[in-house]
Write a protein that holds these residues in place. Structure first.
Motif, PDB file in Angstrom:
ATOM      1  N   LEU A 189       1.506   1.619  -3.546  1.00  0.00           N
ATOM      2  CA  LEU A 189       0.321   2.067  -4.290  1.00  0.00           C
ATOM      3  C   LEU A 189       0.089   3.568  -4.131  1.00  0.00           C
ATOM      4  O   LEU A 189      -0.228   4.271  -5.096  1.00  0.00           O
ATOM      5  N   LEU A 190       0.233   4.052  -2.891  1.00  0.00           N
ATOM      6  CA  LEU A 190      -0.143   5.447  -2.620  1.00  0.00           C
ATOM      7  C   LEU A 190       1.011   6.429  -2.817  1.00  0.00           C
ATOM      8  O   LEU A 190       0.775   7.592  -3.145  1.00  0.00           O
ATOM      9  N   ARG A 209      -5.352   7.615  -6.134  1.00  0.00           N
ATOM     10  CA  ARG A 209      -4.428   6.474  -6.128  1.00  0.00           C
ATOM     11  C   ARG A 209      -5.034   5.293  -5.366  1.00  0.00           C
ATOM     12  O   ARG A 209      -4.807   4.138  -5.743  1.00  0.00           O
ATOM     13  N   ALA A 210      -5.774   5.581  -4.313  1.00  0.00           N
ATOM     14  CA  ALA A 210      -6.436   4.521  -3.551  1.00  0.00           C
ATOM     15  C   ALA A 210      -7.456   3.777  -4.401  1.00  0.00           C
ATOM     16  O   ALA A 210      -7.787   2.620  -4.128  1.00  0.00           O
ATOM     17  N   ALA A 211      -7.957   4.446  -5.451  1.00  0.00           N
ATOM     18  CA  ALA A 211      -8.894   3.802  -6.383  1.00  0.00           C
ATOM     19  C   ALA A 211      -8.166   3.060  -7.496  1.00  0.00           C
ATOM     20  O   ALA A 211      -8.818   2.574  -8.433  1.00  0.00           O
ATOM     21  N   GLY A 212      -6.844   2.979  -7.403  1.00  0.00           N
ATOM     22  CA  GLY A 212      -6.075   2.281  -8.434  1.00  0.00           C
ATOM     23  C   GLY A 212      -5.906   3.093  -9.704  1.00  0.00           C
ATOM     24  O   GLY A 212      -5.521   2.563 -10.747  1.00  0.00           O
ATOM     25  N   ILE A 253      -5.712  13.575  -4.152  1.00  0.00           N
ATOM     26  CA  ILE A 253      -4.714  12.888  -4.997  1.00  0.00           C
ATOM     27  C   ILE A 253      -4.416  11.498  -4.421  1.00  0.00           C
ATOM     28  O   ILE A 253      -4.334  10.517  -5.160  1.00  0.00           O
ATOM     29  N   ILE A 254      -4.284  11.422  -3.099  1.00  0.00           N
ATOM     30  CA  ILE A 254      -4.080  10.114  -2.461  1.00  0.00           C
ATOM     31  C   ILE A 254      -5.309   9.225  -2.705  1.00  0.00           C
ATOM     32  O   ILE A 254      -5.187   8.021  -2.968  1.00  0.00           O
ATOM     33  N   GLY A 255      -6.504   9.812  -2.673  1.00  0.00           N
ATOM     34  CA  GLY A 255      -7.729   9.053  -2.905  1.00  0.00           C
ATOM     35  C   GLY A 255      -7.822   8.501  -4.317  1.00  0.00           C
ATOM     36  O   GLY A 255      -8.298   7.374  -4.520  1.00  0.00           O
ATOM     37  N   ILE A 292     -14.145   7.630  -4.195  1.00  0.00           N
ATOM     38  CA  ILE A 292     -12.995   8.427  -3.762  1.00  0.00           C
ATOM     39  C   ILE A 292     -13.458   9.509  -2.786  1.00  0.00           C
ATOM     40  O   ILE A 292     -12.873   9.684  -1.708  1.00  0.00           O
ATOM     41  N   VAL A 317       0.839  -1.204   0.000  1.00  0.00           N
ATOM     42  CA  VAL A 317       0.000   0.000   0.000  1.00  0.00           C
ATOM     43  C   VAL A 317       0.876   1.258   0.000  1.00  0.00           C
ATOM     44  O   VAL A 317       0.525   2.271  -0.624  1.00  0.00           O
TER      45      VAL A 317
END
Lengths: 198, 198
Positions: B14-15, B139-142, B135-137, B38, B11
């Motif tokens: 990922l982030l 990325r959290a969605a792939g 922006i982090i969100g 998101i 993770v």
């Protein structure tokens, strides 16, 4: 809707859903190694022209803590007095000096920021983004953050940051949350209030 | 130093570590449901006085996209033309209207922001934090984000946000990254440049 996210559900909780702004902490210290691990993670998040203006000023000495406390507002003073670690998050208004190294493919980048007012504006905006990343990073370390903007920024800049070119933007208490460290969760705006389609 | 973090290593990648600002995307659409997921995650991250001033303006219609493109600078125009989803991230300068509901234990909160200049400053600062979270969100969605500040903000505000009280802060392209979507990773500041101890 969590299945639309690549982020595992327990990590969603760690970083966002169960993470809360802490108002009280245990006595457990926060080490320089933990801060370094947070920085080594969040440093990769983006800033305009890779400018990276945020500075993390760790208030470790008694003298610095006392100077800071004088400038904290109301209930923020008590929280800041008792937190295991307090950091001043500041914008470096001289961030353009490092652009030849951090944005090397655009040699004119530094000269783009010769105007003091425009440069401070850019420093504050990008440091603001990085404060967002940093708060997520504190939570990624299993710690809680208590960010505060209720303090006398001019007083802090004069008493603690004089001559550095740094301008304080927020003060953040960091540590393990104590029992009853939270207020009730406050309402968030509904999707249709925050997301607009043109 | 990753063992000092509670966040699993994949993770972290990922982030932060492997996530990159994308300059090219595949044709795969980004759905309203993905945007809602998101928002439903990142809405929980903190803002001063729970003010939540960021608005996510999705540029879905051809007309709005064409209006926006006119104001994008240089190479940002091509990226914005081809991205599956483009969002204007804006600060709502009328955010204080919702404070009686979102910060109910302090009934004077709204009146704290009657001065237009101070209110816009607070809106921009807190929306800046929320852009970091967003922006982090993404990325959290792939997905990959391509945030840009290189555009004519006054033109965008006039042509797309007139009469709304919203002020654009950044434009973000969102989608699945294409092959070769990245430039080389740019240097980050060393720990001792960014972390200072008092």
């Amino acid at each position: 809707m969590t299945d639309l996210l690549a982020l595992p559900s327990d990590v969603q909780d760690l970083l966002f859903r169960e993470a809360r702004t802490a108002n009280a902490f245990t006595d457990e210290p926060v080490s320089d190694e933990q801060v370094a691990a947070i920085y080594d993670l969040v440093k990769f998040a983006p800033t305009a022209m890779n400018s990276q203006p945020m500075r993390i000023v760790l208030v470790r000495s008694d003298d610095a803590r006392q100077k800071l406390l004088k400038h904290m507002s109301g209930s923020n003073r008590d929280k800041t007095e008792s937190a295991p670690l307090v950091a001043i998050l500041a914008a470096d208004t001289n961030f353009h000096e490092t652009l030849p190294r951090t944005f090397p493919h655009f040699p004119g980048a530094k000269d783009f920021f010769l105007d003091d007012t425009a440069r401070e504006h850019a420093a504050r905006f990008n440091a603001g983004l990085q404060i967002g990343y940093f708060i997520i990073g504190v939570r990624a370390a299993g710690l809680a953050a208590g960010p505060m903007t209720g303090y006398d920024a001019t007083g802090v800049d004069t008493d603690l940051l004089e001559g550095t070119g740094l301008k304080s933007i927020a003060v953040v208490n960091i540590g393990r949350p104590a029992e009853n460290a939270w207020f009730d969760r406050l309402p968030r705006l509904a999707h249709d209030e925050a997301v607009i389609t043109l």
